[in-house]
Design an enzyme around this catalytic site. Structure first.
Site, PDB file in Angstrom:
ATOM      1  N   THR A 135      13.305 -48.274  83.879  1.00  0.00           N
ATOM      2  CA  THR A 135      12.451 -47.836  84.984  1.00  0.00           C
ATOM      3  C   THR A 135      12.714 -46.380  85.370  1.00  0.00           C
ATOM      4  O   THR A 135      11.947 -45.805  86.137  1.00  0.00           O
ATOM      5  CB  THR A 135      12.675 -48.714  86.237  1.00  0.00           C
ATOM      6  OG1 THR A 135      14.071 -48.683  86.570  1.00  0.00           O
ATOM      7  CG2 THR A 135      12.230 -50.144  86.017  1.00  0.00           C
ATOM      8  N   TYR A 163      34.194 -47.011  88.363  1.00  0.00           N
ATOM      9  CA  TYR A 163      33.112 -46.687  87.419  1.00  0.00           C
ATOM     10  C   TYR A 163      33.701 -46.382  86.029  1.00  0.00           C
ATOM     11  O   TYR A 163      33.231 -46.905  85.016  1.00  0.00           O
ATOM     12  CB  TYR A 163      32.289 -45.491  87.926  1.00  0.00           C
ATOM     13  CG  TYR A 163      31.234 -45.063  86.931  1.00  0.00           C
ATOM     14  CD1 TYR A 163      30.123 -45.866  86.663  1.00  0.00           C
ATOM     15  CD2 TYR A 163      31.356 -43.861  86.222  1.00  0.00           C
ATOM     16  CE1 TYR A 163      29.164 -45.484  85.725  1.00  0.00           C
ATOM     17  CE2 TYR A 163      30.408 -43.467  85.287  1.00  0.00           C
ATOM     18  CZ  TYR A 163      29.306 -44.285  85.043  1.00  0.00           C
ATOM     19  OH  TYR A 163      28.361 -43.918  84.113  1.00  0.00           O
ATOM     20  N   VAL A 197      24.083 -36.029  83.137  1.00  0.00           N
ATOM     21  CA  VAL A 197      22.643 -36.099  82.829  1.00  0.00           C
ATOM     22  C   VAL A 197      21.903 -36.162  84.170  1.00  0.00           C
ATOM     23  O   VAL A 197      22.227 -37.015  85.009  1.00  0.00           O
ATOM     24  CB  VAL A 197      22.281 -37.357  82.010  1.00  0.00           C
ATOM     25  CG1 VAL A 197      20.856 -37.258  81.469  1.00  0.00           C
ATOM     26  CG2 VAL A 197      23.273 -37.597  80.874  1.00  0.00           C
ATOM     27  N   THR A 216      19.514 -37.471  86.296  1.00  0.00           N
ATOM     28  CA  THR A 216      18.627 -38.646  86.438  1.00  0.00           C
ATOM     29  C   THR A 216      18.778 -39.132  87.886  1.00  0.00           C
ATOM     30  O   THR A 216      19.274 -38.395  88.731  1.00  0.00           O
ATOM     31  CB  THR A 216      19.096 -39.775  85.491  1.00  0.00           C
ATOM     32  OG1 THR A 216      20.434 -40.148  85.886  1.00  0.00           O
ATOM     33  CG2 THR A 216      19.104 -39.348  84.032  1.00  0.00           C
TER      34      THR A 216
END
Ligand code: NDP
Ligand code: 8X3
Length: 255
Positions: free
Chosen positions: A11, A153, A186, A188
């Site tokens: 998505t 993470y 990146v 995003t």
């Protein structure tokens, strides 16, 4: 006949760019994610631009029953998946362990580790009888290095590294390729999600340097996925020119 690719987390970001690039290169694509409206948008964008077919699966990858039902619900011709891109994932929160939020931890571990395992189990069981297939796991530089405030993470991505190596060995007898890609920064929705919607904090991360874009990683997926049958690219680390390690980033050099 087109090859079929299933891309999790299509998505936004890397997953969406990958779905589009694969569709542009003669793959039919199964796209997945929780935000139905965005899935439909990606489906529409692909349908407008390329002749490839698209199938949408709307589920939360943290829920093993939803994962199983989604894969079972695929029409028989769509079960012939030749490429699985395990991309869905997130960082949630950025603080030392003693201040960590249980909900953030659950989200990261349940999505990045358990979700990846659930879908891999289901899809690999479709690949094994055909003795062919390819699984590409989106790991991270965080899978190789740990940085402050990112322990959980980084731990999930280090688990992705170990699980990728396990998959490679378990699927070796079944002629299934397993690869991983470890991106650095990146641009995003990743940082917006990490900082719980604080877009100012998120944009600071990428300010003053040229980060990677989702399309850069999509190109690596396409390259890996289109090597000859006898070639498995095991591992790829991709960083912006301005990034030398998880913690070494130079700002102000961009033209
Ligand atoms: P985005 O936030 O833009 O995309 C994340 C995708 O994951 C979305 O499509 C989201 O879909 C999906 N997702 C998250 N949680 C779930 C869930 N519970 N169930 C189903 N889908 C889910 O980030 P990126 O494109 O950057 O991230 C993609 C992958 O790349 C992640 O694994 C990330 O860890 C990794 N990565 C990112 C880097 C970066 O700097 N951006 C660097 C290195 C690795 P939806 O919300 O609709 O469910
Ligand atoms: C995302 C990249 O460096 O924020 O995996 O961990 S980083």
């Amino acid at each position: 006949m087109n090859r079929i690719a299933l891309i999790t987390g299509a998505t936004s970001g890397i997953g969406r760019a990958t779905a589009k690039l694969l569709a542009a290169n003669n793959f039919d694509v199964i796209i997945t994610g929780r935000r139905k409206i965005l899935l439909e948008q990606v489906e529409e964008d692909i349908a407008k631009s390329w002749p490839s077919e698209v199938f949408t699966l709307n589920f939360d990858i943290r829920n093993k029953n939803e994962v199983r039902e989604a894969i079972n619900s695929l029409p028989v011709e769509w079960k012939n998946i030749s490429l699985l891109v395990n991309n869905a994932g997130l960082a949630s929160g950025f603080e030392p362990l003693n201040d960590g939020d249980f909900e953030d931890w659950d989200k990261m571990i349940d999505t990045n580790v358990k979700g990846l395992l659930y879908i891999t189990r289901e899809v690999s069981r479709l690949m094994i009888p055909r003795k062919s297939g390819h699984i590409i796991n989106i790991s991270s530089i965080a899978g190789r290095e740990t940085y402050p405030n990112g322990g959980v993470y980084c731990g999930t991505k280090q688990a992705v590294e170990a699980i990728s190596q396990g998959m490679r060995l378990d699927f070796l007898p079944h002629n299934i390729k397993v690869s991983r890609i470890s991106p650095g920064m990146v641009d995003t929705e990743f940082s917006i999600v990490r900082f719980h919607g604080d877009s100012e904090k998120a944009s600071n991360v990428y300010e003053g340097l040229v980060p990677l874009y989702a399309e850069d990683i999509a190109e690596a997926v396409l390259f890996m996925a289109t090597r000859p049958d006898h070639v498995n690219i095991d591992d790829m680390l991709i960083l912006p020119t301005a990034q030398g390690s998880a913690r070494d980033v130079v700002k102000g050099n961009s033209h």
